[in-house]
Design an enzyme around this catalytic site. Structure first.
Site, short mmCIF file in Angstrom:
data_model
loop_
_atom_site.label_atom_id
_atom_site.label_comp_id
_atom_site.label_asym_id
_atom_site.label_seq_id
_atom_site.Cartn_x
_atom_site.Cartn_y
_atom_site.Cartn_z
N GLU A 138 -29.97 81.94 48.93
CA GLU A 138 -29.70 80.99 48.93
C GLU A 138 -29.51 80.08 47.73
O GLU A 138 -29.82 80.57 47.27
CB GLU A 138 -31.35 80.15 49.52
N ASP A 139 -28.83 79.48 48.29
CA ASP A 139 -28.08 78.33 47.04
C ASP A 139 -28.74 76.94 46.69
O ASP A 139 -29.35 76.53 45.60
CB ASP A 139 -26.65 77.79 47.56
N ASP B 23 -33.89 73.15 51.25
CA ASP B 23 -34.14 71.82 51.57
C ASP B 23 -35.62 71.86 52.29
O ASP B 23 -36.09 71.60 51.74
CB ASP B 23 -32.77 71.24 52.13
N PHE C 149 -29.46 64.47 46.81
CA PHE C 149 -27.83 65.19 47.65
C PHE C 149 -27.09 65.38 46.07
O PHE C 149 -26.46 64.86 45.00
CB PHE C 149 -26.73 64.63 48.40
P1 IMP Z 1 -32.26 73.56 55.00
O1 IMP Z 1 -31.79 74.29 56.04
O2 IMP Z 1 -32.38 72.15 55.10
O3 IMP Z 1 -33.65 74.17 53.96
O4 IMP Z 1 -30.71 73.54 54.20
C1 IMP Z 1 -30.36 74.37 54.00
C2 IMP Z 1 -28.78 74.19 54.02
O5 IMP Z 1 -28.56 72.99 53.68
C3 IMP Z 1 -28.34 74.60 52.31
O6 IMP Z 1 -28.36 76.40 52.44
C4 IMP Z 1 -27.11 74.15 51.89
O7 IMP Z 1 -26.04 74.80 52.87
C5 IMP Z 1 -27.39 73.03 52.64
N1 IMP Z 1 -28.42 71.54 52.00
C6 IMP Z 1 -29.42 71.18 51.12
N2 IMP Z 1 -29.42 70.57 50.45
C7 IMP Z 1 -28.12 70.47 49.82
C8 IMP Z 1 -27.66 69.42 48.91
O8 IMP Z 1 -28.01 68.87 48.09
N3 IMP Z 1 -26.37 69.81 48.55
C9 IMP Z 1 -25.34 70.13 49.01
N4 IMP Z 1 -26.17 71.07 50.42
C10 IMP Z 1 -27.36 71.40 50.32
MG MG Z 2 -26.63 77.04 52.32
#
Ligand code: IMP
Ligand code: MG
Length: 181
Positions: free
Chosen positions: A105-106, A109, A158
Site C-alpha cells: 500500500e502507499d 489512513d 494530506f
Molecule cells: P484508508 O482506506 O482511509 O486507509 O485510505 C487508503 C487510501 O486513501 C490510500 O490507499 C490512498 O489512496 C488514499 N489516501 C489516504 N491518505 C492520503 C493522503 O494523505 N494523500 C493521498 N491519498 C491518501
Molecule cells: Mg491507495
C-alpha cells in the site's frame, strides 16, 4: 524545493526522495530477512493506483529470487479525505491460494481499504498475509488494521507525490509534499 499548487491547494516539501529511498531499502531488508528462508517465494499484491511507484522500488529492493507481483485496484478517496466507502475497480488475476502474500500500500489512513482488502484476499486462502505501507497515519486508524511493515509514521495531514495523488494529479512528483493548512 518550492511550494507546489495542485487544484488550487498549496503543498510544501515534506519527505525528500533520498529519505524515501532510505526507508524503502530498510523495509525491503526487513521483508527479505523475514521471507528469504521460505520454501515458496512471496507474492506481492500492489494496490493500485497509489502504490505503483513504491511497489516498483520495493519489489526491486527486496529482490528475492522467484518472487512475484500482481495488482488489484480500489478507489476510496475523493479530494483530500476518505469517502469511507471502497469500490473494487480491478480484481486479482493470479492465484494466491497457499502463498505468502505481501500487500503493498502507499498509505494506511483510516484502514478501511486495508480491512476490505484483507477480507477479499483472505477469502482466497493465502498461507499468510502481511501489509507493507510506505506511509501510515496511526492517529487516523479506525479499523485496527495495523500494517506490519511501515516506511514512515506520519501525522494525519494530506500528502501527495511519489505515487500519491489529489484526484489523479501529482503522482509523478519524486518527493512527498504536505498540504499547507
Ligand atoms: P484508508 O482506506 O482511509 O486507509 O485510505 C487508503 C487510501 O486513501 C490510500 O490507499 C490512498 O489512496 C488514499 N489516501 C489516504 N491518505 C492520503 C493522503 O494523505 N494523500 C493521498 N491519498 C491518501
Ligand atoms: Mg491507495
Amino acid at each position: 524545493m518550492a511550494i507546489v499548487t495542485i487544484k488550487g491547494l498549496n503543498f510544501e516539501p515534506y519527505i525528500s526522495r533520498e529519505e524515501i529511498q532510505k526507508q524503502v531499502l530498510r523495509v525491503a531488508q526487513e521483508i527479505r530477512r523475514d521471507y528469504e528462508n521460505n520454501e515458496l517465494p512471496p507474492v506481492f499484491v500492489c494496490v493500485l493506483n497509489g502504490s505503483f511507484i513504491f511497489a516498483a522500488d520495493l519489489f526491486r529492493a527486496v529482490n528475492l529470487e522467484h518472487s512475484e507481483i500482481t495488482f488489484i485496484r480500489f478507489k476510496s478517496y475523493e479530494g483530500t479525505s476518505s469517502t469511507g466507502e471502497i469500490t473494487q475497480v480491478m480484481g486479482l488475476a493470479e492465484n494466491i491460494t497457499g502463498r505468502d502474500v505481501i500487500i503493498v500500500e502507499d498509505i494506511v489512513d483510516t484502514g478501511v481499504t486495508a480491512k476490505a482488502l484483507r477480507a477479499i484476499l483472505r477469502a482466497k486462502n493465502p498461507k499468510s498475509m502481511k501489509m507493507a505501507t510506505l506511509l501510515y497515519k496511526p492517529a487516523s486508524l479506525t479499523t485496527g488494521e495495523v500494517p506490519e511493515y511501515v516506511g514512515f509514521e506520519i501525522p494525519s495531514r494530506f500528502i501527495l507525490g511519489y505515487g500519491l495523488d489529489l484526484d489523479g494529479e501529482a503522482r509523478s512528483l519524486p518527493d512527498i509534499y504536505v498540504k499547507v493548512d
